[in-house]
Enzyme design. Structure first.
Site, mmCIF file in Angstrom:
data_model
loop_
_atom_site.group_PDB
_atom_site.id
_atom_site.type_symbol
_atom_site.label_atom_id
_atom_site.label_comp_id
_atom_site.label_asym_id
_atom_site.label_seq_id
_atom_site.Cartn_x
_atom_site.Cartn_y
_atom_site.Cartn_z
ATOM 1 N N CYS A 131 5.839 -0.398 7.476
ATOM 2 C CA CYS A 131 5.446 0.760 6.729
ATOM 3 C C CYS A 131 6.669 1.206 6.098
ATOM 4 C CB CYS A 131 4.981 1.891 8.053
ATOM 5 S SG CYS A 131 4.639 3.419 7.091
ATOM 6 N N LEU A 132 6.401 1.569 4.703
ATOM 7 C CA LEU A 132 7.562 2.138 3.850
ATOM 8 C C LEU A 132 8.056 3.466 4.337
ATOM 9 C CD1 LEU A 132 5.954 1.502 0.563
ATOM 10 C CD2 LEU A 132 7.737 -0.016 1.642
ATOM 11 N N HIS A 150 -4.491 1.416 7.876
ATOM 12 C CA HIS A 150 -3.209 1.663 7.885
ATOM 13 C C HIS A 150 -3.096 2.950 6.965
ATOM 14 C CE1 HIS A 150 1.313 1.003 8.183
ATOM 15 N NE2 HIS A 150 1.342 1.746 7.106
ATOM 16 N N GLU A 151 -3.519 2.845 5.697
ATOM 17 C CA GLU A 151 -3.156 3.980 4.719
ATOM 18 C C GLU A 151 -4.066 5.129 5.066
ATOM 19 O OE1 GLU A 151 -0.518 3.638 3.151
ATOM 20 O OE2 GLU A 151 -0.583 1.291 3.284
ATOM 21 N N GLN A 203 2.574 10.049 2.084
ATOM 22 C CA GLN A 203 4.252 9.364 2.061
ATOM 23 C C GLN A 203 4.685 9.908 1.102
ATOM 24 O OE1 GLN A 203 2.229 5.182 2.672
ATOM 25 N NE2 GLN A 203 3.898 5.086 3.848
ATOM 26 N N HIS A 225 -2.668 7.167 7.350
ATOM 27 C CA HIS A 225 -1.547 8.112 6.768
ATOM 28 C C HIS A 225 -2.472 9.514 6.346
ATOM 29 C CE1 HIS A 225 2.087 6.049 6.754
ATOM 30 N NE2 HIS A 225 1.728 4.971 6.204
ATOM 31 N N GLY A 268 0.832 -1.092 0.107
ATOM 32 C CA GLY A 268 -0.058 -0.054 0.214
ATOM 33 C C GLY A 268 0.853 1.327 0.134
HETATM 34 O O1 K1U Z 1 3.812 2.386 4.186
HETATM 35 C C1 K1U Z 1 2.789 1.830 3.772
HETATM 36 O O2 K1U Z 1 1.879 2.512 4.161
HETATM 37 C C2 K1U Z 1 2.904 0.623 3.146
HETATM 38 C C3 K1U Z 1 2.885 -0.803 4.138
HETATM 39 C C4 K1U Z 1 1.312 -1.097 4.194
HETATM 40 C C5 K1U Z 1 1.243 -2.033 5.296
HETATM 41 C C6 K1U Z 1 1.647 -3.358 5.485
HETATM 42 C C7 K1U Z 1 1.534 -4.213 6.465
HETATM 43 C C8 K1U Z 1 0.519 -3.889 7.189
HETATM 44 C C9 K1U Z 1 -0.329 -2.586 7.147
HETATM 45 C C10 K1U Z 1 0.005 -1.879 6.086
HETATM 46 C C11 K1U Z 1 3.684 -1.793 3.560
HETATM 47 O O3 K1U Z 1 3.688 -2.290 2.330
HETATM 48 S S1 K1U Z 1 5.171 -2.258 4.327
HETATM 49 C C12 K1U Z 1 5.853 -3.774 3.424
HETATM 50 C C13 K1U Z 1 5.227 -5.029 3.726
HETATM 51 O O4 K1U Z 1 4.652 -5.171 4.494
HETATM 52 C C14 K1U Z 1 4.909 -5.966 2.342
HETATM 53 C C15 K1U Z 1 5.925 -5.691 1.304
HETATM 54 C C16 K1U Z 1 5.745 -6.501 0.222
HETATM 55 C C17 K1U Z 1 5.250 -7.674 0.335
HETATM 56 C C18 K1U Z 1 4.629 -7.943 1.497
HETATM 57 C C19 K1U Z 1 4.456 -7.195 2.361
HETATM 58 ZN ZN ZN Z 2 2.659 3.129 6.135
#
Ligand code: K1U
Ligand code: ZN
Length: 209
Positions: free
Chosen positions: A125-126, A167-168, A84, A171, A79
């Protein structure tokens, strides 16, 4: 190359209702000028800005969504909220599929129903790279949002999609998931990321000399 092909299918599903010919020109245009955006890192104060509703469903919005999708797939993430990438408008891209070909574009999303039951999920979270911790949220949510063509949609989410949507949407309200953690954990995460930021800055200075 993989994500270009996925994006073709993804845009078709994300509410861009175009004729075959228009779609061909659209994908050529957007592929040729899609860009990776830089992602703000916690504790950047811009992550706490409140996003405004989108009012114009125009070319600029399509370009923003194309760039956000490319940035999310490349990171990789499941996401990304416009906040962000330092754009303070209510735009979210999500793809929680294993095949990475089911892009969802949520514009001006609102949660219209939440279940009473709650679940804890280990979130990442990225904007908070390398940190994962448990956050408790409603297990299921019903969401109303708009597509790129301005049409309204409703859907119910559960599992990872429900976690990711909430989560998004946090943000867009200026809230980062670490704010659900204890002040002690949050301060440790803040110090770790600030140290990493200082080290990355130093490395950039050294390599530019
Ligand atoms: O930063 C963000 O909002 C993105 C975040 C979203 C998220 C992940 C886990 C739980 C809630 C929300 C991410 O994508 S972090 C990276 C991640 O979890 C992932 C990346 C690649 C494949 C699978 C997972
Ligand atoms: Zn995030």
């Amino acid at each position: 190359m993989r994500s270009e092909i996925a994006l073709d299918a993804n845009f078709a599903r994300a509410g861009l209702r175009l004729s075959a010919l228009n779609y061909y020109f659209f994908s050529l245009l957007h592929k040729s000028c899609m860009a990776l955006l830089s992602i703000l890192r916690y504790p950047d104060p811009r992550l706490h800005k409140l996003a405004k509703p989108v009012t114009d469903f125009d070319e600029r919005l399509k370009q923003l969504v194309a760039d956000m999708a490319e940035t999310m797939y490349e990171a990789p993430g499941i996401g990304l909220a416009a906040t962000q990438v330092d754009v303070h408008e209510q735009v979210i891209v999500i793809d929680t599929s294993d095949t990475r070909d089911q892009l969802r574009v949520l514009i001006n999303p609102t949660i219209i129903w939440t279940s009473d039951d709650r679940q804890v999920y280990e979130e990442g979270c990225l904007s908070v790279p390398g940190i994962y911790d448990g956050v408790e949220r409603p297990t299921r949510v019903r969401v109303r949002s708009y597509s790129l063509d301005g049409s309204a949609h409703e859907f119910e989410a559960e599992g990872l999609l429900a976690v990711c949507v909430q989560h998004e949407m946090d943000h867009l309200k200026g809230k980062v998931f670490v704010e659900y953690l204890s002040p002690l954990k949050r301060n440790r995460i803040k110090s770790k990321l600030q140290k990493e930021e200082r080290e990355m800055k130093k490395e950039r200075q050294v390599s530019s000399n």
